[in-house]
Enzyme design. Sequence first.
Site, short mmCIF file in Angstrom:
data_model
loop_
_atom_site.label_atom_id
_atom_site.label_comp_id
_atom_site.label_asym_id
_atom_site.label_seq_id
_atom_site.Cartn_x
_atom_site.Cartn_y
_atom_site.Cartn_z
N LYS A 40 1.04 -1.15 0.09
CA LYS A 40 -0.03 0.12 0.18
C LYS A 40 0.71 1.18 0.07
CE LYS A 40 -4.10 2.07 2.28
NZ LYS A 40 -4.57 2.30 0.93
N GLY A 45 6.29 0.76 5.95
CA GLY A 45 7.34 -0.22 5.45
C GLY A 45 7.43 0.17 3.90
N CYS A 46 6.28 0.46 3.28
CA CYS A 46 6.18 0.70 1.73
C CYS A 46 6.91 2.02 1.42
CB CYS A 46 4.66 0.82 1.26
SG CYS A 46 4.08 -1.06 1.55
N THR A 47 6.66 3.17 2.20
CA THR A 47 7.42 4.36 2.04
C THR A 47 9.06 4.26 2.17
OG1 THR A 47 5.51 5.50 2.77
CG2 THR A 47 7.71 6.62 2.92
N ALA A 50 9.98 2.38 -1.06
CA ALA A 50 10.13 3.13 -2.21
C ALA A 50 11.39 4.03 -2.31
CB ALA A 50 8.58 3.82 -2.35
#
Length: 151
Positions: A40, A45-47, A50
Amino acid sequence: MTTLMGMHAPEFSMRNERGETVSLADFAGKKYVVLYFYPKDATPGCTTQACDFRDSFEDFSELNAVILGVSPDNEASHVKFIEKQGLPFSLLVDEDHSVSEKYGVWKLKKMFGKEYMGIERVTFLIDPTGTIVKEWQKVKVKGHIEEALST
């Protein structure tokens, strides 16, 4: 845990954050495609993941590699995430999770005692012939980019 390593990467066509159709075949001639699936936009974690790809973007470019992120988020969410984090690569929309299913990353997950379907964090390294030469399943964000670059 099934693996796709050594197999031809499943073909895909998805919209990117600008509504343009992006297909795996578009990158013929690149040395590698780094295709990473994440749950998401704008979650911790995704930030981090990325931004790690962003911070190593030049290193991947020097290796003639293209980076593509995939999540079920829509175009507007991707645009906001890209702009906020200054991401120099495209994020692809897999709202119906059809591509995530082809790659085997749409899984039953558990959080706080609840079960739900979602994307498992997985990265694929695809060579110029379209073969998956490396696969990282259940990616732990810390140290992942360094491992991907060294591969």
